[in-house]
Design a protein around this motif. Structure first.
Motif, PDB file in Angstrom:
ATOM      1  N   ASP A 238       4.359 190.596  37.039  1.00 48.01           N
ATOM      2  CA  ASP A 238       3.637 190.817  38.288  1.00 48.01           C
ATOM      3  C   ASP A 238       4.246 189.972  39.402  1.00 48.01           C
ATOM      4  OD1 ASP A 238       2.862 188.266  37.655  1.00 48.01           O
ATOM      5  OD2 ASP A 238       0.750 188.752  37.281  1.00 48.01           O
ATOM      6  N   LEU A 239       3.657 190.091  40.591  1.00 44.41           N
ATOM      7  CA  LEU A 239       4.182 189.392  41.754  1.00 44.41           C
ATOM      8  C   LEU A 239       4.130 187.881  41.575  1.00 44.41           C
ATOM      9  CD1 LEU A 239       5.277 189.464  44.638  1.00 44.41           C
ATOM     10  CD2 LEU A 239       2.918 189.635  45.461  1.00 44.41           C
ATOM     11  N   ALA A 240       3.068 187.378  40.960  1.00 43.33           N
ATOM     12  CA  ALA A 240       2.933 185.929  40.769  1.00 43.33           C
ATOM     13  C   ALA A 240       4.076 185.372  39.933  1.00 43.33           C
ATOM     14  CB  ALA A 240       1.587 185.619  40.105  1.00 43.33           C
ATOM     15  N   ALA A 241       4.469 186.112  38.895  1.00 39.36           N
ATOM     16  CA  ALA A 241       5.585 185.665  38.053  1.00 39.36           C
ATOM     17  C   ALA A 241       6.887 185.639  38.852  1.00 39.36           C
ATOM     18  CB  ALA A 241       5.719 186.581  36.839  1.00 39.36           C
ATOM     19  N   ALA A 242       7.089 186.656  39.669  1.00 40.92           N
ATOM     20  CA  ALA A 242       8.298 186.711  40.491  1.00 40.92           C
ATOM     21  C   ALA A 242       8.308 185.582  41.523  1.00 40.92           C
ATOM     22  CB  ALA A 242       8.402 188.066  41.188  1.00 40.92           C
ATOM     23  N   GLU A 243       7.146 185.263  42.061  1.00 41.69           N
ATOM     24  CA  GLU A 243       7.051 184.165  43.029  1.00 41.69           C
ATOM     25  C   GLU A 243       7.397 182.835  42.367  1.00 41.69           C
ATOM     26  OE1 GLU A 243       3.711 185.775  46.243  1.00 41.69           O
ATOM     27  OE2 GLU A 243       3.082 184.514  44.564  1.00 41.69           O
ATOM     28  N   ARG A 244       6.932 182.639  41.137  1.00 43.42           N
ATOM     29  CA  ARG A 244       7.236 181.388  40.432  1.00 43.42           C
ATOM     30  C   ARG A 244       8.731 181.253  40.155  1.00 43.42           C
ATOM     31  NH1 ARG A 244       2.558 182.806  37.535  1.00 43.42           N
ATOM     32  NH2 ARG A 244       3.791 183.538  35.752  1.00 43.42           N
ATOM     33  N   LEU A 245       9.371 182.358  39.815  1.00 39.41           N
ATOM     34  CA  LEU A 245      10.795 182.309  39.505  1.00 39.41           C
ATOM     35  C   LEU A 245      11.638 182.085  40.757  1.00 39.41           C
ATOM     36  CD1 LEU A 245      13.265 182.730  37.624  1.00 39.41           C
ATOM     37  CD2 LEU A 245      13.123 185.156  38.184  1.00 39.41           C
ATOM     38  N   THR A 246      11.360 182.853  41.804  1.00 44.30           N
ATOM     39  CA  THR A 246      12.208 182.822  43.000  1.00 44.30           C
ATOM     40  C   THR A 246      11.875 181.676  43.948  1.00 44.30           C
ATOM     41  OG1 THR A 246      10.727 184.310  44.230  1.00 44.30           O
ATOM     42  CG2 THR A 246      12.475 185.328  42.894  1.00 44.30           C
ATOM     43  N   GLY A 247      10.668 181.138  43.841  1.00 43.48           N
ATOM     44  CA  GLY A 247      10.254 180.109  44.783  1.00 43.48           C
ATOM     45  C   GLY A 247       9.931 180.661  46.153  1.00 43.48           C
ATOM     46  N   ARG A 248       9.796 181.977  46.242  1.00 39.23           N
ATOM     47  CA  ARG A 248       9.489 182.629  47.513  1.00 39.23           C
ATOM     48  C   ARG A 248       8.154 183.335  47.418  1.00 39.23           C
ATOM     49  NH1 ARG A 248      14.869 185.192  50.178  1.00 39.23           N
ATOM     50  NH2 ARG A 248      13.286 185.905  51.628  1.00 39.23           N
ATOM     51  N   LEU A 249       7.577 183.574  48.590  1.00 44.17           N
ATOM     52  CA  LEU A 249       6.315 184.286  48.650  1.00 44.17           C
ATOM     53  C   LEU A 249       6.556 185.780  48.783  1.00 44.17           C
ATOM     54  CD1 LEU A 249       4.285 182.003  51.069  1.00 44.17           C
ATOM     55  CD2 LEU A 249       3.807 182.382  48.675  1.00 44.17           C
ATOM     56  N   GLY A 250       5.641 186.570  48.232  1.00 39.92           N
ATOM     57  CA  GLY A 250       5.709 188.009  48.397  1.00 39.92           C
ATOM     58  C   GLY A 250       5.441 188.402  49.832  1.00 39.92           C
ATOM     59  N   PHE A 251       5.772 189.635  50.157  1.00 43.14           N
ATOM     60  CA  PHE A 251       5.648 190.119  51.539  1.00 43.14           C
ATOM     61  C   PHE A 251       4.220 189.997  52.060  1.00 43.14           C
ATOM     62  CE2 PHE A 251       4.532 193.644  54.363  1.00 43.14           C
ATOM     63  CZ  PHE A 251       5.380 193.381  55.432  1.00 43.14           C
ATOM     64  N   LYS A 252       3.247 190.285  51.225  1.00 39.19           N
ATOM     65  CA  LYS A 252       1.858 190.293  51.696  1.00 39.19           C
ATOM     66  C   LYS A 252       1.410 188.933  52.194  1.00 39.19           C
ATOM     67  CE  LYS A 252      -0.038 194.270  49.203  1.00 39.19           C
ATOM     68  NZ  LYS A 252      -1.094 194.736  48.266  1.00 39.19           N
ATOM     69  N   LYS A 253       1.840 187.861  51.524  1.00 37.92           N
ATOM     70  CA  LYS A 253       1.435 186.527  51.962  1.00 37.92           C
ATOM     71  C   LYS A 253       2.131 186.129  53.259  1.00 37.92           C
ATOM     72  CE  LYS A 253       0.112 184.736  47.425  1.00 37.92           C
ATOM     73  NZ  LYS A 253       0.363 183.740  46.366  1.00 37.92           N
ATOM     74  N   VAL A 254       3.408 186.448  53.375  1.00 39.50           N
ATOM     75  CA  VAL A 254       4.124 186.171  54.618  1.00 39.50           C
ATOM     76  C   VAL A 254       3.516 186.983  55.759  1.00 39.50           C
ATOM     77  CG1 VAL A 254       6.366 186.293  55.799  1.00 39.50           C
ATOM     78  CG2 VAL A 254       6.253 185.614  53.395  1.00 39.50           C
ATOM     79  N   ASP A 255       3.211 188.251  55.474  1.00 38.84           N
ATOM     80  CA  ASP A 255       2.603 189.131  56.464  1.00 38.84           C
ATOM     81  C   ASP A 255       1.220 188.615  56.871  1.00 38.84           C
ATOM     82  OD1 ASP A 255       2.296 191.926  57.808  1.00 38.84           O
ATOM     83  OD2 ASP A 255       0.543 191.773  56.491  1.00 38.84           O
ATOM     84  N   GLY A 256       0.449 188.134  55.895  1.00 38.74           N
ATOM     85  CA  GLY A 256      -0.890 187.628  56.196  1.00 38.74           C
ATOM     86  C   GLY A 256      -0.855 186.411  57.103  1.00 38.74           C
ATOM     87  N   LEU A 257       0.077 185.481  56.820  1.00 37.17           N
ATOM     88  CA  LEU A 257       0.207 184.296  57.663  1.00 37.17           C
ATOM     89  C   LEU A 257       0.687 184.682  59.059  1.00 37.17           C
ATOM     90  CD1 LEU A 257       0.126 181.263  58.089  1.00 37.17           C
ATOM     91  CD2 LEU A 257       2.408 181.101  57.042  1.00 37.17           C
ATOM     92  N   ALA A 258       1.641 185.614  59.123  1.00 35.93           N
ATOM     93  CA  ALA A 258       2.133 186.064  60.427  1.00 35.93           C
ATOM     94  C   ALA A 258       1.011 186.686  61.255  1.00 35.93           C
ATOM     95  CB  ALA A 258       3.270 187.065  60.234  1.00 35.93           C
ATOM     96  N   GLU A 259       0.150 187.455  60.606  1.00 35.31           N
ATOM     97  CA  GLU A 259      -0.961 188.079  61.329  1.00 35.31           C
ATOM     98  C   GLU A 259      -1.916 187.030  61.906  1.00 35.31           C
ATOM     99  OE1 GLU A 259      -4.400 191.518  60.705  1.00 35.31           O
ATOM    100  OE2 GLU A 259      -3.430 190.613  58.959  1.00 35.31           O
ATOM    101  N   LEU A 260      -2.241 186.018  61.126  1.00 32.40           N
ATOM    102  CA  LEU A 260      -3.134 184.962  61.608  1.00 32.40           C
ATOM    103  C   LEU A 260      -2.524 184.227  62.799  1.00 32.40           C
ATOM    104  CD1 LEU A 260      -4.317 183.477  58.185  1.00 32.40           C
ATOM    105  CD2 LEU A 260      -5.652 184.915  59.759  1.00 32.40           C
TER     106      LEU A 260
END
Length: 372
Positions: A238-260
């Motif tokens: 899942d996305l959480a596993a990919a985030e742990r491996l890459t050290g990067r955030l998925g698009f939705k989290k980056v998008d959410g912060l950008a929106e705020l």
């Protein structure tokens, strides 16, 4: 021992090369017309196909079927079935010599090449010398190579590969045909990764695959290596596993912060940033991703027609989302935000307190915007 995915799925034909359409067209036409050169220089970022292309040229030059079948030769591709093609594919050909210039960079190594190049090929038509990381050659070594590179024996071909073209002396580059290998677009890489995951029966969620493609930053080899690593998971990736491996955030989290941030919601922005920090994510990489995303949003706010230029960098859903956020920003605010984020990124890279420069940037920018 299992074969790494990037080796298992190495391109076997020129048309398999991803994202290098211009280079493929030129090399295929040269192969069709029997005009492959004696010296090439492939340069560009890592993992874009330079060494793979060099091996394909070695196959094209030595393919037995191409030599005896003019009709097949007109296709401009190796057969991958004759003895020579199989030897080169298995990396056991005596006539394809790969040299790592990072560890064989001195004048003695070049003298050894000059001595061996005079000997005829062992079992092929041509001897092909592939010199990787060619920019690492010393000055004397480069000078010793000039005459051989300019006028090699009729049975010899040189292919130089480098990630740092500007470090090569003009006396070397002027003696070669030069090909730029570009970063592979995210969308094309995503298609390739999806095909590999399907072939290998790797259960992975689409958002996780998208994150791998983004994290690779144009390097297909990096993306395949990350997918290979994640494939060891027993359950679906899942996305959480990919985030742990890459050290990067998925698009939705980056998008959410950008929106705020674009909604000028300082408190929610800082809360979101704190939550991301608590999860242990790389805030320097987050800021970098945020800069790239806000830049695209600002571009669409200034000129919505430029959405077409992002179709290789973003998926259709991501483009639609960026278009929605473009309605929240005007040019002046967007430029000020980008400058604040870039300044924070510069400070974060050398600060032991990576979170503080980003917090200050948000407080200064959003506080000023709120007052205005």
């Amino acid at each position: 021992m299992a074969l790494a995915l990037y080796r298992k799925y190495r391109p076997k034909k020129l048309e398999d090369l991803l994202g290098q359409e211009s280079n493929v067209l030129i090399l295929k036409n040269a192969a069709r017309q029997g005009k492959l050169g004696h010296a090439y220089l492939f340069y560009g970022p890592r993992g874009t196909g330079k060494t793979s292309t060099a091996r394909l040229i070695a196959k094209l030059l030595n393919c037995e079927r191409r030599a005896r079948d003019p009709k097949f030769g007109a296709l401009g591709e190796p057969c991958n079935a004759c003895r020579v093609c199989e030897e080169i594919g298995a990396n056991i050909s005596f006539d394809v010599i790969e040299i790592d210039a990072a560890s064989n960079r001195g004048i003695e190594e070049i003298r050894n090449i000059k001595e061996s190049i005079a000997i005829a090929p062992a079992g092929s038509r041509f001897k092909v010398y592939i010199i990787d990381e060619a920019h690492m050659l010393t000055g004397p070594a480069s000078n010793a190579m000039l005459k051989t590179l300019e006028e090699p024996p009729a049975h010899a071909v040189f292919i130089l590969a480098t990630t740092e073209y500007e470090k090569l002396p003009p006396t070397i580059t002027s003696r070669t045909q030069r090909f730029l290998f570009k970063k592979i677009p995210k969308v094309k890489m995503l298609e390739k990764l999806s095909a590999i995951a399907k072939a290998e029966r790797i259960a992975i969620d689409p958002p996780a695959l998208e994150l791998i493609a983004a994290a690779a930053e144009g390097s297909l080899r990096d993306a395949e290596s990350m997918l290979d690593q994640l494939s060891s998971f027993e359950e679906a990736i899942d996305l959480a596993a990919a985030e742990r491996l890459t050290g990067r955030l998925g698009f939705k989290k980056v998008d959410g912060l950008a929106e705020l941030i674009l909604k000028n919601d300082l408190r929610a922005s800082l809360d979101c940033l704190a939550a991301i920090h608590e999860e242990g994510h790389n805030l320097v990489q987050l800021t970098r991703d945020l800069i790239h995303y806000v830049r695209k949003i600002l571009t669409l706010a200034v000129n919505p027609l430029l959405a077409e230029s992002f179709h290789l960098e973003l998926t259709a859903d991501e483009i639609r989302r960026a278009q929605q956020l473009a309605g929240l920003v005007n040019a002046d605010q967007g430029v000020k935000l980008l400058r604040a984020l870039i300044r924070a990124y510069s400070e974060m890279r050398y600060s032991p307190f990576a979170m503080i420069p980003l917090e200050i940037a948000l407080i200064e920018h959003l506080g000023t915007t709120a007052v205005a």
